[in-house]
Design an enzyme around this catalytic site. Structure first.
Site, PDB file in Angstrom:
ATOM      1  N   ASP A  98       0.853  -1.200   0.000  1.00 19.88           N
ATOM      2  CA  ASP A  98       0.000   0.000   0.000  1.00 19.88           C
ATOM      3  C   ASP A  98       0.890   1.252   0.000  1.00 19.88           C
ATOM      4  O   ASP A  98       1.818   1.355   0.802  1.00 19.88           O
ATOM      5  CB  ASP A  98      -0.888  -0.027   1.250  1.00 19.88           C
ATOM      6  CG  ASP A  98      -2.072   0.933   1.175  1.00 19.88           C
ATOM      7  OD1 ASP A  98      -1.899   2.033   0.609  1.00 19.88           O
ATOM      8  OD2 ASP A  98      -3.140   0.595   1.696  1.00 19.88           O
ATOM      9  N   HIS A 100      -0.401   4.527   0.064  1.00 21.70           N
ATOM     10  CA  HIS A 100      -1.089   5.725   0.572  1.00 21.70           C
ATOM     11  C   HIS A 100      -0.465   6.186   1.884  1.00 21.70           C
ATOM     12  O   HIS A 100      -0.415   5.420   2.840  1.00 21.70           O
ATOM     13  CB  HIS A 100      -2.572   5.416   0.780  1.00 21.70           C
ATOM     14  CG  HIS A 100      -3.269   5.047  -0.489  1.00 21.70           C
ATOM     15  ND1 HIS A 100      -3.323   3.753  -0.948  1.00 21.70           N
ATOM     16  CD2 HIS A 100      -3.916   5.810  -1.412  1.00 21.70           C
ATOM     17  CE1 HIS A 100      -3.992   3.725  -2.091  1.00 21.70           C
ATOM     18  NE2 HIS A 100      -4.363   4.963  -2.406  1.00 21.70           N
ATOM     19  N   SER A 151      -5.424  -4.209   2.151  1.00 12.42           N
ATOM     20  CA  SER A 151      -4.589  -3.882   3.317  1.00 12.42           C
ATOM     21  C   SER A 151      -5.233  -4.323   4.624  1.00 12.42           C
ATOM     22  O   SER A 151      -4.544  -4.587   5.613  1.00 12.42           O
ATOM     23  CB  SER A 151      -4.317  -2.376   3.375  1.00 12.42           C
ATOM     24  OG  SER A 151      -3.604  -1.986   2.229  1.00 12.42           O
TER      25      SER A 151
HETATM   26 CO1  B1M Z   1      -5.584   5.520  -4.141  1.00 11.49          CO
HETATM   27  N1  B1M Z   1      -7.188   4.474  -3.732  1.00 11.49           N
HETATM   28  N2  B1M Z   1      -4.963   4.099  -5.272  1.00 11.49           N
HETATM   29  N3  B1M Z   1      -4.142   6.723  -4.570  1.00 11.49           N
HETATM   30  N4  B1M Z   1      -6.541   6.842  -3.288  1.00 11.49           N
HETATM   31  C1  B1M Z   1      -8.100   5.057  -2.679  1.00 11.49           C
HETATM   32  C2  B1M Z   1      -7.743   4.537  -1.289  1.00 11.49           C
HETATM   33  C3  B1M Z   1      -9.513   4.522  -3.196  1.00 11.49           C
HETATM   34  C4  B1M Z   1     -10.556   4.351  -2.080  1.00 11.49           C
HETATM   35  C5  B1M Z   1     -10.011   5.474  -4.300  1.00 11.49           C
HETATM   36  C6  B1M Z   1     -11.362   5.092  -4.859  1.00 11.49           C
HETATM   37  O1  B1M Z   1     -11.478   4.139  -5.571  1.00 11.49           O
HETATM   38  N5  B1M Z   1     -12.397   5.846  -4.534  1.00 11.49           N
HETATM   39  C7  B1M Z   1      -9.093   3.163  -3.887  1.00 11.49           C
HETATM   40  C8  B1M Z   1      -9.096   1.913  -2.983  1.00 11.49           C
HETATM   41  C9  B1M Z   1     -10.193   0.958  -3.332  1.00 11.49           C
HETATM   42  C10 B1M Z   1     -10.090  -0.335  -2.635  1.00 11.49           C
HETATM   43  O2  B1M Z   1      -9.131  -0.832  -2.138  1.00 11.49           O
HETATM   44  N6  B1M Z   1     -11.236  -0.975  -2.607  1.00 11.49           N
HETATM   45  C11 B1M Z   1      -7.703   3.487  -4.369  1.00 11.49           C
HETATM   46  C12 B1M Z   1      -7.035   2.781  -5.397  1.00 11.49           C
HETATM   47  C13 B1M Z   1      -7.849   1.737  -6.115  1.00 11.49           C
HETATM   48  C14 B1M Z   1      -5.701   3.029  -5.742  1.00 11.49           C
HETATM   49  C15 B1M Z   1      -4.838   2.271  -6.767  1.00 11.49           C
HETATM   50  C16 B1M Z   1      -4.966   0.750  -6.727  1.00 11.49           C
HETATM   51  C17 B1M Z   1      -5.164   2.826  -8.165  1.00 11.49           C
HETATM   52  C18 B1M Z   1      -4.458   2.135  -9.300  1.00 11.49           C
HETATM   53  O3  B1M Z   1      -3.261   2.038  -9.341  1.00 11.49           O
HETATM   54  N7  B1M Z   1      -5.249   1.674 -10.213  1.00 11.49           N
HETATM   55  C19 B1M Z   1      -3.427   2.727  -6.362  1.00 11.49           C
HETATM   56  C20 B1M Z   1      -2.888   1.824  -5.238  1.00 11.49           C
HETATM   57  C21 B1M Z   1      -1.421   1.702  -5.235  1.00 11.49           C
HETATM   58  C22 B1M Z   1      -0.969   0.898  -4.011  1.00 11.49           C
HETATM   59  O4  B1M Z   1      -1.192   1.305  -2.889  1.00 11.49           O
HETATM   60  N8  B1M Z   1      -0.360  -0.228  -4.266  1.00 11.49           N
HETATM   61  C23 B1M Z   1      -3.697   4.064  -5.770  1.00 11.49           C
HETATM   62  C24 B1M Z   1      -2.796   5.143  -5.795  1.00 11.49           C
HETATM   63  C25 B1M Z   1      -3.052   6.388  -5.283  1.00 11.49           C
HETATM   64  C26 B1M Z   1      -2.134   7.598  -5.490  1.00 11.49           C
HETATM   65  C27 B1M Z   1      -0.650   7.236  -5.500  1.00 11.49           C
HETATM   66  C28 B1M Z   1      -2.483   8.267  -6.803  1.00 11.49           C
HETATM   67  C29 B1M Z   1      -2.607   8.519  -4.302  1.00 11.49           C
HETATM   68  C30 B1M Z   1      -1.815   8.314  -3.007  1.00 11.49           C
HETATM   69  C31 B1M Z   1      -0.731   9.318  -2.788  1.00 11.49           C
HETATM   70  C32 B1M Z   1      -0.139   9.229  -1.412  1.00 11.49           C
HETATM   71  O5  B1M Z   1      -0.755   8.836  -0.441  1.00 11.49           O
HETATM   72  N9  B1M Z   1       1.102   9.607  -1.340  1.00 11.49           N
HETATM   73  C33 B1M Z   1      -4.023   8.001  -4.052  1.00 11.49           C
HETATM   74  C34 B1M Z   1      -5.022   8.739  -3.353  1.00 11.49           C
HETATM   75  C35 B1M Z   1      -4.675  10.171  -3.017  1.00 11.49           C
HETATM   76  C36 B1M Z   1      -6.264   8.168  -2.983  1.00 11.49           C
HETATM   77  C37 B1M Z   1      -7.501   8.855  -2.344  1.00 11.49           C
HETATM   78  C38 B1M Z   1      -8.204   9.613  -3.458  1.00 11.49           C
HETATM   79  C39 B1M Z   1      -7.255   9.790  -1.181  1.00 11.49           C
HETATM   80  C40 B1M Z   1      -6.458   9.188  -0.041  1.00 11.49           C
HETATM   81  C41 B1M Z   1      -6.026  10.253   0.935  1.00 11.49           C
HETATM   82  O6  B1M Z   1      -4.882  10.657   0.970  1.00 11.49           O
HETATM   83  N10 B1M Z   1      -6.977  10.776   1.741  1.00 11.49           N
HETATM   84  C42 B1M Z   1      -8.313   7.588  -1.848  1.00 11.49           C
HETATM   85  C43 B1M Z   1      -9.790   7.821  -1.691  1.00 11.49           C
HETATM   86  C44 B1M Z   1     -10.283   7.617  -0.273  1.00 11.49           C
HETATM   87  O7  B1M Z   1      -9.548   7.455   0.661  1.00 11.49           O
HETATM   88  N11 B1M Z   1     -11.548   7.555  -0.115  1.00 11.49           N
HETATM   89  C45 B1M Z   1      -7.760   6.510  -2.688  1.00 11.49           C
HETATM   90  C46 B1M Z   1      -6.712  11.793   2.732  1.00 11.49           C
HETATM   91  C47 B1M Z   1      -6.136  11.142   4.004  1.00 11.49           C
HETATM   92  C48 B1M Z   1      -5.850  12.192   5.063  1.00 11.49           C
HETATM   93  O8  B1M Z   1      -7.100  10.238   4.495  1.00 11.49           O
HETATM   94  O9  B1M Z   1      -5.470   8.294   4.513  1.00 11.49           O
HETATM   95  O10 B1M Z   1      -7.925   7.944   5.027  1.00 11.49           O
HETATM   96  P1  B1M Z   1      -6.726   8.802   5.074  1.00 11.49           P
HETATM   97  O11 B1M Z   1      -6.379   9.120   6.600  1.00 11.49           O
HETATM   98  C49 B1M Z   1      -7.331   9.553   7.548  1.00 11.49           C
HETATM   99  C50 B1M Z   1      -7.942   8.404   8.346  1.00 11.49           C
HETATM  100  O12 B1M Z   1      -8.160   7.250   7.584  1.00 11.49           O
HETATM  101  C51 B1M Z   1      -6.997   8.226   9.495  1.00 11.49           C
HETATM  102  O13 B1M Z   1      -6.494   9.528   9.738  1.00 11.49           O
HETATM  103  C52 B1M Z   1      -6.597  10.347   8.569  1.00 11.49           C
HETATM  104  C53 B1M Z   1      -7.350  11.616   8.907  1.00 11.49           C
HETATM  105  O14 B1M Z   1      -6.933  12.224  10.093  1.00 11.49           O
HETATM  106  N12 B1M Z   1      -5.857   7.329   9.402  1.00 11.49           N
HETATM  107  C54 B1M Z   1      -5.276   6.828  10.525  1.00 11.49           C
HETATM  108  C55 B1M Z   1      -5.169   6.878   8.353  1.00 11.49           C
HETATM  109  N13 B1M Z   1      -4.176   6.084   8.749  1.00 11.49           N
HETATM  110  C56 B1M Z   1      -4.216   6.037  10.070  1.00 11.49           C
HETATM  111  C57 B1M Z   1      -3.409   5.351  10.986  1.00 11.49           C
HETATM  112  C58 B1M Z   1      -3.707   5.488  12.333  1.00 11.49           C
HETATM  113  C59 B1M Z   1      -4.751   6.283  12.754  1.00 11.49           C
HETATM  114  C60 B1M Z   1      -5.556   6.954  11.871  1.00 11.49           C
HETATM  115  O15 B1M Z   1      -3.010   4.890  13.287  1.00 11.49           O
HETATM  116  C61 B1M Z   1      -1.920   4.073  12.937  1.00 11.49           C
END
Ligand code: B1M
Length: 215
Positions: A98, A100, A151
């Site tokens: 992963d 992200h 994940s």
């Molecule tokens: Co990706 N991606 N992405 N992506 N991406 C998601 C996660 C997805 C939901 C988008 C969608 O389809 N709507 C989807 C997953 C679907 C699934 O698994 N069912 C997805 C996909 C499919 C993919 C790829 C597979 C796409 C592809 O290649 N075809 C690929 C995966 C690559 C891989 O990981 N092997 C991929 C790639 C990417 C980018 C590289 C383009 C980029 C990431 C850049 C980076 O992180 N450096 C990206 C992004 C930006 C996203 C979305 C749009 C936004 C994620 C984000 O940063 N959110 C995302 C959509 C979504 O999440 N709904 C998506 C903002 C961030 C602050 O939120 O990380 O959730 P988040 O963190 C929150 C809480 O969750 C929590 O605290 C934060 C807020 O305070 N939290 C924790 C998180 N971790 C924590 C740990 C803790 C405590 C709290 O304690 C340890």
């Protein structure tokens, strides 16, 4: 557009030009954390929705993520820090497979600013690396982040591995990331892990849970 709408738009559009100026103007009106939580994260949410519904292609998602990271880095020095130090050490990583890391890095910032030592290992980290670091830094807890559905499976395997290495009793685990749900962690994963495992919806809940764990 008004300032805060424009900032949110910058995240969605991946538009970097003039970002810092807008952030500086925003800082005159609101605290850094509020800008992140209310404005920038709203932009990332829209990006997720557009991407999920096929209206946005991956390179544009990446551009948005880069702007988000730049913005957070610009705001970080303006965030409140507590004087308390040495509350404990946590090893933090995005799990194997992963990439992200925006959420994980926010957790790092919030915990670091609130007295924790955070060993941030980065993305795609296998459990063996996480556990080596936990040992090396004598960590009080392990934090794993992951946004992909697969994940959540890796996290379960990691907890099983921690059980079999006999480290569960001394390593509470904090989990977060968009693909997880509270009930999956509190019901399913709690059954699996022989130590304490908790779910954090956001970085602040992560901080509260760490405080509770270390109390
Ligand atoms: Co990706 N991606 N992405 N992506 N991406 C998601 C996660 C997805 C939901 C988008 C969608 O389809 N709507 C989807 C997953 C679907 C699934 O698994 N069912 C997805 C996909 C499919 C993919 C790829 C597979 C796409 C592809 O290649 N075809 C690929 C995966 C690559 C891989 O990981 N092997 C991929 C790639 C990417 C980018 C590289 C383009 C980029 C990431 C850049 C980076 O992180 N450096 C990206 C992004 C930006 C996203 C979305 C749009 C936004 C994620 C984000 O940063 N959110 C995302 C959509 C979504 O999440 N709904 C998506 C903002 C961030 C602050 O939120 O990380 O959730 P988040 O963190 C929150 C809480 O969750 C929590 O605290 C934060 C807020 O305070 N939290 C924790 C998180 N971790 C924590 C740990 C803790 C405590 C709290 O304690 C340890």
């Amino acid at each position: 557009l008004p300032l805060f709408e424009r900032l949110e738009r910058r995240i969605v559009d991946g538009e970097r030009n003039g970002l810092e100026d807008d952030l500086d103007a925003a800082l005159e009106q609101r605290p850094a954390l509020e800008i992140i939580n209310d404005t920038l994260l709203a932009g990332m949410k829209t990006v997720g929705e557009l991407f999920g519904s096929g209206q946005m292609q991956l390179p544009f998602v990446l551009a948005s993520a880069e702007v988000m990271k730049t913005a957070v880095a610009h705001l970080e020095p303006h965030m409140e820090k507590t004087d308390s130090d040495g509350k404990g050490t946590i090893v933090l990583a995005t799990v194997k497979g992963d990439v992200h890391d925006i959420g994980k890095n926010l957790v790092d910032i919030i915990l670091s600013n609130n007295g924790y030592t955070v060993v941030n290992l980065g993305i795609k980290q296998p459990i063996s690396t996480i556990l080596s670091a936990a040992e090396e830094y004598r960590a009080d807890a392990v934090g794993m982040s992951g946004l992909l559905v697969k994940s959540t499976v890796i996290m379960k395997e990691n907890l099983q591995e921690m059980n079999s290495r006999g480290v569960a009793a001394r390593l509470p685990v904090l989990l977060g990331g968009a693909a997880l749900t509270r009930s999956y962690v509190e019901n399913d994963l709690s059954e699996v892990y022989e130590g304490r495992v908790s779910y954090a919806r956001d970085a602040f809940e992560g901080l509260r849970l760490m405080d509770a764990t270390m109390a």
